[in-house]
Design a protein around this motif. Structure first.
Motif, short mmCIF file in Angstrom:
data_model
loop_
_atom_site.label_atom_id
_atom_site.label_comp_id
_atom_site.label_asym_id
_atom_site.label_seq_id
_atom_site.Cartn_x
_atom_site.Cartn_y
_atom_site.Cartn_z
N PHE A 5 -23.27 48.90 27.38
CA PHE A 5 -21.86 48.89 27.00
C PHE A 5 -21.61 47.59 26.25
CE2 PHE A 5 -22.15 46.83 31.10
CZ PHE A 5 -21.34 45.71 30.98
N VAL A 6 -20.52 47.55 25.51
CA VAL A 6 -20.11 46.35 24.80
C VAL A 6 -18.66 46.05 25.19
CG1 VAL A 6 -21.68 46.68 22.85
CG2 VAL A 6 -19.37 47.63 22.75
N VAL A 7 -18.28 44.79 25.03
CA VAL A 7 -16.92 44.36 25.33
C VAL A 7 -16.31 43.84 24.04
CG1 VAL A 7 -15.54 42.68 26.62
CG2 VAL A 7 -17.46 43.82 27.73
N ARG A 8 -15.10 44.29 23.74
CA ARG A 8 -14.39 43.83 22.55
C ARG A 8 -12.96 43.44 22.92
NH1 ARG A 8 -10.44 47.32 21.68
NH2 ARG A 8 -10.75 49.56 21.73
N PRO A 9 -12.32 42.61 22.09
CA PRO A 9 -10.92 42.25 22.36
C PRO A 9 -10.03 43.50 22.32
CG PRO A 9 -11.87 40.73 20.77
CD PRO A 9 -12.86 41.87 20.94
N ALA A 10 -9.04 43.52 23.19
CA ALA A 10 -8.07 44.61 23.20
C ALA A 10 -7.11 44.45 22.02
CB ALA A 10 -7.29 44.62 24.51
N THR A 11 -6.62 45.57 21.53
CA THR A 11 -5.65 45.56 20.43
C THR A 11 -4.38 46.28 20.89
OG1 THR A 11 -6.35 47.69 19.53
CG2 THR A 11 -7.55 45.73 18.76
N ALA A 16 -2.30 52.76 25.55
CA ALA A 16 -2.41 53.99 26.35
C ALA A 16 -3.64 53.92 27.27
CB ALA A 16 -2.50 55.21 25.45
N PHE A 17 -4.74 53.38 26.77
CA PHE A 17 -5.94 53.25 27.61
C PHE A 17 -5.69 52.26 28.75
CE2 PHE A 17 -10.03 51.27 28.69
CZ PHE A 17 -10.62 52.38 29.28
N VAL A 22 -4.62 51.13 34.63
CA VAL A 22 -3.69 50.83 35.73
C VAL A 22 -3.78 51.94 36.78
CG1 VAL A 22 -1.24 50.64 36.37
CG2 VAL A 22 -2.10 49.39 34.40
N VAL A 23 -3.87 53.18 36.31
CA VAL A 23 -4.01 54.32 37.23
C VAL A 23 -5.32 54.22 38.00
CG1 VAL A 23 -4.15 56.84 37.40
CG2 VAL A 23 -2.52 55.79 35.81
N GLU A 24 -6.42 53.88 37.32
CA GLU A 24 -7.72 53.71 38.00
C GLU A 24 -7.62 52.62 39.07
OE1 GLU A 24 -10.17 55.63 37.97
OE2 GLU A 24 -10.20 56.62 36.02
N ALA A 25 -6.96 51.51 38.72
CA ALA A 25 -6.83 50.40 39.66
C ALA A 25 -5.98 50.82 40.86
CB ALA A 25 -6.21 49.19 38.96
N ALA A 26 -4.93 51.57 40.62
CA ALA A 26 -4.06 52.02 41.71
C ALA A 26 -4.77 53.02 42.62
CB ALA A 26 -2.78 52.64 41.14
N GLU A 68 -16.99 55.44 23.95
CA GLU A 68 -15.92 55.79 24.87
C GLU A 68 -15.47 54.55 25.63
OE1 GLU A 68 -15.27 58.20 29.08
OE2 GLU A 68 -17.29 57.91 28.28
N ALA A 69 -14.15 54.35 25.72
CA ALA A 69 -13.60 53.24 26.48
C ALA A 69 -13.81 53.53 27.97
CB ALA A 69 -12.12 53.05 26.17
N ILE A 70 -14.39 52.56 28.69
CA ILE A 70 -14.76 52.77 30.10
C ILE A 70 -14.13 51.77 31.06
CG2 ILE A 70 -16.92 53.96 29.56
CD1 ILE A 70 -18.37 51.24 30.06
N GLY A 71 -13.50 50.74 30.52
CA GLY A 71 -12.86 49.75 31.39
C GLY A 71 -12.08 48.75 30.56
N ALA A 72 -11.18 48.04 31.22
CA ALA A 72 -10.40 47.01 30.54
C ALA A 72 -9.94 45.97 31.54
CB ALA A 72 -9.19 47.64 29.85
#
Length: 164
Positions: A5-11, A16-17, A22-26, A68-72
């Protein structure tokens, strides 16, 4: 599952992702299945993504080899008059993190936490806070990355990392 996987800055387009994370964390607890709209209409959770990317917001998104986005992980500043779960003081950003369940325990969360802490430090912040429910296995990750419990709350702990 691909191991890379790779990590990039959020935009701004990642808002929405981040809501999904937040839902995954909850829903971290096995058997917890709060619906997306239930979580995101709750003001206590909505505050973490509403109006993303406002001044002071920063974050990172992890992408699988497929794109595919998998985490943030991201942080926001909250005023004393409207604090988040992990509020400690004015000027201390609060971290939020979510990782898709299949990608947990594969280094994604650690990479996101490290990238966010490095960014916060480079941005001049001395501390970063977070809130974690008691029993959440992610507490082990946070401790290993230098976060310490500063406040034991009702079923959740506030943890802080000194960035200096």
């Amino acid at each position: 599952m691909p191991a890379s996987f790779v990590v990039r800055p959020a935009t701004q387009a990642d808002g929405a992702f981040l809501g999904e994370m937040v839902v995954e964390a909850a829903n971290w607890k096995p058997g917890s299945d709060r619906l997306k709209h239930e979580v995101l209409t709750d003001p206590d959770h909505r505050r973490y993504v509403s109006g993303w990317m406002r001044p002071g917001d920063a974050g990172f998104v992890a992408l699988a080899g497929t794109g595919e986005a998998i985490g943030a992980a991201w942080y926001r500043m909250f005023p004393r008059t409207d604090p988040g779960f992990g509020y400690v003081a004015t000027g201390v950003p609060e971290m939020i993190i979510g990782v898709r369940p299949i990608w947990r325990a594969h280094g994604v969360g650690r990479a996101l936490v490290q990238a966010l802490c490095e960014h916060a430090k480079a941005s001049g912040f001395g501390r970063l806070s977070l809130s974690v429910e008691r029993g959440n296995f992610a507490t082990t990750l946070y401790r290993s990355e230098g976060f310490a419990v500063t406040t034991a709350g009702h079923g959740r702990n506030t943890m802080v990392k000194r960035l200096g």
